[in-house]
Structure formats: structure tokens, C-alpha cells
Design an enzyme around this catalytic site. Structure first.
Site, mmCIF file in Angstrom:
data_model
loop_
_atom_site.group_PDB
_atom_site.id
_atom_site.type_symbol
_atom_site.label_atom_id
_atom_site.label_comp_id
_atom_site.label_asym_id
_atom_site.label_seq_id
_atom_site.Cartn_x
_atom_site.Cartn_y
_atom_site.Cartn_z
ATOM 1 N N LYS A 101 5.267 10.555 19.762
ATOM 2 C CA LYS A 101 5.021 9.872 21.028
ATOM 3 C C LYS A 101 5.254 10.835 22.187
ATOM 4 O O LYS A 101 6.220 11.595 22.162
ATOM 5 C CB LYS A 101 5.972 8.678 21.175
ATOM 6 C CG LYS A 101 5.700 7.574 20.179
ATOM 7 C CD LYS A 101 6.581 6.374 20.420
ATOM 8 C CE LYS A 101 6.143 5.204 19.556
ATOM 9 N NZ LYS A 101 5.999 5.515 18.131
ATOM 10 N N ASP A 135 0.807 8.782 18.831
ATOM 11 C CA ASP A 135 0.886 7.323 18.906
ATOM 12 C C ASP A 135 0.563 6.923 20.339
ATOM 13 O O ASP A 135 0.856 7.662 21.275
ATOM 14 C CB ASP A 135 2.316 6.845 18.616
ATOM 15 C CG ASP A 135 2.713 6.999 17.155
ATOM 16 O OD1 ASP A 135 1.831 7.159 16.297
ATOM 17 O OD2 ASP A 135 3.933 6.945 16.883
ATOM 18 N N ARG A 186 -7.110 6.574 15.605
ATOM 19 C CA ARG A 186 -6.462 5.501 14.830
ATOM 20 C C ARG A 186 -6.589 4.230 15.680
ATOM 21 O O ARG A 186 -6.093 4.194 16.811
ATOM 22 C CB ARG A 186 -4.983 5.807 14.606
ATOM 23 C CG ARG A 186 -4.241 4.634 13.954
ATOM 24 C CD ARG A 186 -2.742 4.648 14.230
ATOM 25 N NE ARG A 186 -2.058 5.745 13.595
ATOM 26 C CZ ARG A 186 -0.934 6.287 14.085
ATOM 27 N NH1 ARG A 186 -0.416 5.860 15.218
ATOM 28 N NH2 ARG A 186 -0.363 7.277 13.464
ATOM 29 N N GLY A 190 -2.265 -2.978 19.038
ATOM 30 C CA GLY A 190 -1.433 -2.725 20.223
ATOM 31 C C GLY A 190 -0.129 -3.477 20.085
ATOM 32 O O GLY A 190 -0.130 -4.692 19.877
ATOM 33 N N ALA A 191 0.982 -2.747 20.185
ATOM 34 C CA ALA A 191 2.289 -3.333 19.882
ATOM 35 C C ALA A 191 3.063 -3.754 21.129
ATOM 36 O O ALA A 191 4.156 -4.285 21.014
ATOM 37 C CB ALA A 191 3.125 -2.329 19.095
ATOM 38 N N THR A 228 -4.197 -1.649 10.410
ATOM 39 C CA THR A 228 -3.830 -3.058 10.555
ATOM 40 C C THR A 228 -3.390 -3.610 9.205
ATOM 41 O O THR A 228 -3.745 -3.057 8.157
ATOM 42 C CB THR A 228 -5.020 -3.884 11.096
ATOM 43 O OG1 THR A 228 -4.621 -5.248 11.232
ATOM 44 C CG2 THR A 228 -6.240 -3.823 10.186
ATOM 45 N N HIS A 229 -2.616 -4.730 9.271
ATOM 46 C CA HIS A 229 -2.283 -5.459 8.042
ATOM 47 C C HIS A 229 -3.058 -6.758 7.980
ATOM 48 O O HIS A 229 -2.765 -7.619 7.162
ATOM 49 C CB HIS A 229 -0.778 -5.766 7.996
ATOM 50 C CG HIS A 229 0.061 -4.610 8.407
ATOM 51 N ND1 HIS A 229 0.452 -4.393 9.709
ATOM 52 C CD2 HIS A 229 0.543 -3.573 7.696
ATOM 53 C CE1 HIS A 229 1.155 -3.281 9.780
ATOM 54 N NE2 HIS A 229 1.223 -2.759 8.579
ATOM 55 N N ARG A 290 9.917 -3.989 17.784
ATOM 56 C CA ARG A 290 8.481 -4.292 17.899
ATOM 57 C C ARG A 290 7.978 -4.940 16.610
ATOM 58 O O ARG A 290 7.176 -5.854 16.632
ATOM 59 C CB ARG A 290 7.675 -3.017 18.201
ATOM 60 C CG ARG A 290 7.797 -2.552 19.638
ATOM 61 C CD ARG A 290 6.720 -1.548 20.000
ATOM 62 N NE ARG A 290 6.876 -0.270 19.333
ATOM 63 C CZ ARG A 290 7.662 0.714 19.756
ATOM 64 N NH1 ARG A 290 8.378 0.564 20.862
ATOM 65 N NH2 ARG A 290 7.750 1.845 19.094
ATOM 66 N N ARG A 291 8.486 -4.449 15.472
ATOM 67 C CA ARG A 291 8.056 -5.041 14.191
ATOM 68 C C ARG A 291 8.536 -6.489 14.093
ATOM 69 O O ARG A 291 7.830 -7.356 13.623
ATOM 70 C CB ARG A 291 8.603 -4.228 13.005
ATOM 71 C CG ARG A 291 8.143 -2.794 12.939
ATOM 72 C CD ARG A 291 6.672 -2.606 12.680
ATOM 73 N NE ARG A 291 5.760 -2.784 13.782
ATOM 74 C CZ ARG A 291 5.498 -1.902 14.760
ATOM 75 N NH1 ARG A 291 6.096 -0.742 14.769
ATOM 76 N NH2 ARG A 291 4.618 -2.165 15.708
HETATM 77 C C1 LIG Z 1 -0.322 2.878 10.777
HETATM 78 C C2 LIG Z 1 -0.064 2.149 12.045
HETATM 79 C C3 LIG Z 1 0.169 2.857 13.198
HETATM 80 C C4 LIG Z 1 0.386 2.197 14.410
HETATM 81 N N1 LIG Z 1 0.480 2.911 15.583
HETATM 82 C C5 LIG Z 1 0.548 2.242 16.755
HETATM 83 C C6 LIG Z 1 0.472 2.932 18.001
HETATM 84 O O1 LIG Z 1 0.330 4.160 18.062
HETATM 85 N N2 LIG Z 1 0.556 2.199 19.138
HETATM 86 C C7 LIG Z 1 0.684 0.826 19.119
HETATM 87 O O2 LIG Z 1 0.724 0.198 20.187
HETATM 88 N N3 LIG Z 1 0.764 0.162 17.957
HETATM 89 C C8 LIG Z 1 0.697 0.825 16.782
HETATM 90 N N4 LIG Z 1 0.733 0.118 15.610
HETATM 91 C C9 LIG Z 1 1.129 -1.318 15.618
HETATM 92 C C10 LIG Z 1 -0.040 -2.242 15.882
HETATM 93 O O3 LIG Z 1 -0.463 -2.117 17.217
HETATM 94 C C11 LIG Z 1 0.373 -3.698 15.630
HETATM 95 O O4 LIG Z 1 1.382 -4.039 16.525
HETATM 96 C C12 LIG Z 1 0.861 -3.964 14.212
HETATM 97 O O5 LIG Z 1 0.119 -3.266 13.271
HETATM 98 C C13 LIG Z 1 0.764 -5.471 13.865
HETATM 99 O O6 LIG Z 1 -0.548 -5.896 13.981
HETATM 100 P P1 LIG Z 1 -1.548 -6.127 12.747
HETATM 101 O O7 LIG Z 1 -2.787 -5.369 13.028
HETATM 102 O O8 LIG Z 1 -0.915 -5.795 11.473
HETATM 103 O O9 LIG Z 1 -1.965 -7.663 12.878
HETATM 104 P P2 LIG Z 1 -1.083 -8.972 12.974
HETATM 105 O O10 LIG Z 1 -2.059 -10.043 13.334
HETATM 106 O O11 LIG Z 1 0.109 -8.795 13.839
HETATM 107 O O12 LIG Z 1 -0.588 -9.168 11.492
HETATM 108 C C14 LIG Z 1 -1.464 -9.459 10.420
HETATM 109 C C15 LIG Z 1 -0.623 -9.755 9.192
HETATM 110 O O13 LIG Z 1 0.104 -8.570 8.822
HETATM 111 C C16 LIG Z 1 1.405 -8.889 8.394
HETATM 112 N N5 LIG Z 1 2.378 -8.300 9.334
HETATM 113 C C17 LIG Z 1 2.123 -7.732 10.530
HETATM 114 N N6 LIG Z 1 3.253 -7.268 11.102
HETATM 115 C C18 LIG Z 1 4.247 -7.567 10.255
HETATM 116 C C19 LIG Z 1 5.658 -7.354 10.276
HETATM 117 N N7 LIG Z 1 6.244 -6.737 11.283
HETATM 118 N N8 LIG Z 1 6.382 -7.796 9.215
HETATM 119 C C20 LIG Z 1 5.793 -8.413 8.164
HETATM 120 N N9 LIG Z 1 4.456 -8.641 8.093
HETATM 121 C C21 LIG Z 1 3.702 -8.235 9.115
HETATM 122 C C22 LIG Z 1 1.468 -10.385 8.362
HETATM 123 O O14 LIG Z 1 1.066 -10.787 7.077
HETATM 124 C C23 LIG Z 1 0.454 -10.800 9.393
HETATM 125 O O15 LIG Z 1 -0.052 -12.083 9.176
HETATM 126 C C24 LIG Z 1 0.457 0.771 14.403
HETATM 127 C C25 LIG Z 1 0.217 0.052 13.250
HETATM 128 C C26 LIG Z 1 -0.061 0.709 12.079
HETATM 129 C C27 LIG Z 1 -0.379 -0.100 10.862
#
Ligand SMILES: Cc1cc2nc3c(=O)[nH]c(=O)nc-3n(C[C@H](O)[C@H](O)[C@H](O)COP(=O)(O)OP(=O)(O)OC[C@H]3O[C@@H](n4cnc5c(N)ncnc54)[C@H](O)[C@@H]3O)c2cc1C
Length: 310
Positions: A101, A135, A186, A190-191, A228-229, A290-291
Site C-alpha cells: 500500500k 493495493d 486487479r 472496494g473495501a 472476489t469471493h 475490514r474483513r
Molecule cells: C485478492 C484480493 C485483493 C483485494 N485487494 C483490495 C484492494 O487493493 N483494495 C480494496 O479496497 N479492496 C481489496 N479487496 C477487498 C474487496 O474490495 C472486498 O472488500 C472483499 O473482497 C469482499 O468482497 P467480495 O468481492 O468477496 O464480495 P462480498 O459480496 O462482500 O462477499 C461475497 C461472499 O464472499 C464471502 N465473504 C466475503 N468476505 C468475507 C469475509 N470477510 N469472511 C467470510 N466470508 C466472506 C461470503 O460468502 C460472501 O457472501 C481485495 C480482495 C481480494 C479477494
């Protein structure tokens, strides 16, 4: 609710008491509540975790946690630490891929120094064949981050990439801007809690933007990372890639350490490239909060654990 829980966790993440308690107990043992999301406090723990992941067929990127550095000395120390880590990574033989970062490298203190610090990392990175991903932090940093990225790109540092956030309204232009450079993006949702003036507030709008941007990256980008997850979005991206006959080695999925390990394994088994983002280090509290903000169900559990142990 979506924006609300982010705001709540943002406020909590600034609590000094919580941070003290969490730092004392969160990673105390492998069973502690933060161990699920953080690979450990020291590089050796992160290397161990990376070895295990690589043995299961995953790619990795290592993130030495830290952000919001307020002095030149702290920024210089973080820079030296990254350089040292690269030596350790090279010696360990794990994949050479790191994420960092710019607030860790002093963007808040002095822009020119931040660029110098970043270059200090990119020099050995280029010599040792590392890929370095910036990031993306909250929206006050977006433009400066992209400008620094472009400055170094023009100086021929090409083994670098950046993260862009689908929640921001500006990102469509930024994707175009990075695609024109040929830079690796990537894509994340957005967190950070962002105001309506710059970011979509509804989950549906963020998801729709994510899919549009992912398609733009698959069509015109350079080896994009879909981070994304979200199972629906992942399914939509897979379907789009299949329909367009975009080969699996032209993009990768990225997921966070400890989150949806079932999905990580299923994607890898399905023949996709899957990179796991492995965070480690003593400064894990803001990342951890944030997580939590993304998963309110876990909150009561963690807060209870904190105050019980504290
Ligand atoms: C590899 C990677 C790098 C990233 N880098 C950045 C970055 O540089 N800047 C930035 O702003 N953000 C970053 N993020 C975070 C991202 O912006 C999201 O905040 C985060 O990934 C949660 O969103 P989601 O896409 O998983 O969708 P969501 O809609 O939040 O989640 C979808 C599903 O994923 C699962 N899930 C998601 N989060 C969690 C959790 N904490 N615990 C358990 N299960 C969960 C759940 O099953 C949920 O229903 C990154 C994420 C990843 C995967």
C-alpha cells in the site's frame, strides 16, 4: 445495511482499546480469532502458509500488512522491511509476488519520497523477477495512486500492477486508462466506506459495475485478476470467458487467505488460475476489521472473544 456495517467497522477500527486487546490476543495461537485471516506476524509464518498453498496448486501474493504511515522515518522503515522480505522470499523459493500500500510508503507524508521509496522496492524487485501489486486504498488516494503508478510505468518498471475498485463511479475510466497502458489490473469491489458522491451505495449496483468492468478487462485488458469471493460474479465471469473463448491462462481469480477456501479449491480444481492473497505482519488490525465489516455474522463472536480474553 451494506454501507452501514462498513461505517460501523471503520469506527471500531479506530478504537485504540480494541486495537490493544486485539493485538494482544488475536494471533496468540493458531486457534485465535484472527489466525483465520492473517498468516502470522512474521515472514516465516507467511512463507509456511504460502508453501502449503502452492503445494495445493495455488498462486500466492504476500502482503506485509501496514498502512497509514505518518512520518518519513516510518515510511523508510517500511520500505527497508519490504526489501528485506524480498531477500527472504528469494531464499525461500516461494513465488515472487508481493502486494503493498502506498500509505505504507509515505504517500501522506511526501509524494516524492513515496515515489523514491517505491522505486527502492522496484529496483531489487526487477532484478529478482518479482511482480509488485499496489493495493488500492480509499478514494482520496485513487488519483495519486494511479499517477504514481504511471510515473513508474513510464520509467520502464513494467512488472507492476494496480487494484481498481468497482464501487467507485470513476473506475470505468480508470480501467480504460490502465488497459491503454497495457497494465495488469486487479478488480475488487472496494473495501472502504465511501460517500455517495464517488461510490455506488447499493450492493446490486456494485455487483453490476463489477461484472461490466470484469468484461471490459477480459476483452481489452492485460492478464486481469478478478478478485472476489462472490460466487455469482465468479460464475458470470467464467461464463463470459467461455462464451468469448478466452483461455484460462489469460486471467486469474484472486481470493483472500482464509476466506471461502472451498471456493478457492473448486476453482483450482476446475482448471483456473487462483491466487491467494496472504497477509501477515504485526499491523493486522485495520485489515482484520475490514474483513469483519464484510461479514457481520462473525462480529459478536469476535467481540466476545476479545473482551473475555481481555
Ligand atoms: C485478492 C484480493 C485483493 C483485494 N485487494 C483490495 C484492494 O487493493 N483494495 C480494496 O479496497 N479492496 C481489496 N479487496 C477487498 C474487496 O474490495 C472486498 O472488500 C472483499 O473482497 C469482499 O468482497 P467480495 O468481492 O468477496 O464480495 P462480498 O459480496 O462482500 O462477499 C461475497 C461472499 O464472499 C464471502 N465473504 C466475503 N468476505 C468475507 C469475509 N470477510 N469472511 C467470510 N466470508 C466472506 C461470503 O460468502 C460472501 O457472501 C481485495 C480482495 C481480494 C479477494
Amino acid at each position: 445495511m451494506y454501507a452501514g456495517s462498513k461505517a460501523f467497522f471503520y469506527a471500531l477500527s479506530r478504537s485504540a482499546l480494541l486495537k490493544r486487546l486485539a493485538s494482544r490476543y488475536g494471533l496468540a495461537t493458531s486457534e485465535s480469532f484472527a489466525s483465520r485471516f492473517i498468516a502470522g506476524e512474521i515472514i516465516e509464518a507467511a512463507i509456511e502458509a504460502s508453501r502449503r498453498l502452492q503445494a495445493q496448486g495455488f498462486l500466492i501474493t504476500l502482503d506485509h500488512l501496514g498502512e497509514g504511515v505518518k512520518t518519513l522515518e516510518a515510511a523508510a522503515a517500511a520500505t527497508r522491511e519490504y526489501v528485506r522480505l524480498m531477500d527472504v522470499i528469494v531464499a525461500s523459493g516461494i513465488e515472487r509476488n508481493i502486494s503493498l500500500k502506498l500509505t505504507q510508503l509515505g504517500i501522506d507524508v511526501d509524494l516524492a519520497t513515496c515515489i523514491d521509496n517505491f522505486r527502492r522496492i522496484l529496483e531489487p524487485a526487477a532484478r529478482c523477477d518479482f511482480f509488485v501489486r499496489i493495493d488500492m486504498e480509499n478514494s482520496p488516494y485513487t488519483e495519486r495512486t494511479l499517477e504514481i503508478f504511471e510515473t513508474l510505468w513510464e520509467q520502464e518498471y513494467r512488472s507492476i500492477g494496480v487494484a481498481l475498485q468497482a464501487s467507485l463511479r470513476r473506475t470505468e475510466q480508470d480501467v480504460r486508462r490502465m488497459n491503454e497502458l497495457g497494465a495488469r489490473v486487479r478488480l475488487v469491489k472496494g473495501a472502504y466506506k465511501e460517500p455517495a458522491s464517488v461510490a455506488y451505495q447499493r450492493k446490486d449496483d456494485v455487483n453490476a459495475a463489477f461484472l461490466r468492468l470484469a468484461q471490459q478487462l477480459l476483452d481489452h485488458g492485460t492478464y486481469p485478476a478478478i478478485a472476489t469471493h462472490d460466487e455469482q460474479l465468479i460464475a458470470d465471469v467464467r461464463a463470459y470467458a467461455a462464451e468469448r473463448r478466452i483461455a484460462n491462462d489469460r486471467f486469474e481469480f484472486q481470493l483472500l487467505y482464509g476466506i471461502r477456501r472451498d471456493l478457492q479449491a473448486a476453482l483450482a480444481a476446475g482448471g483456473y488460475r487462483v491466487r491467494v492473497y496472504v497477509p501477515f505482519g504485526r499491523e493486522w488490525f485495520p485489515y482484520f476489521m475490514r474483513r469483519l465489516g464484510e461479514r457481520t455474522a462473525k462480529v459478536a463472536f469476535v467481540l466476545k472473544a476479545l473482551f473475555r480474553e481481555g
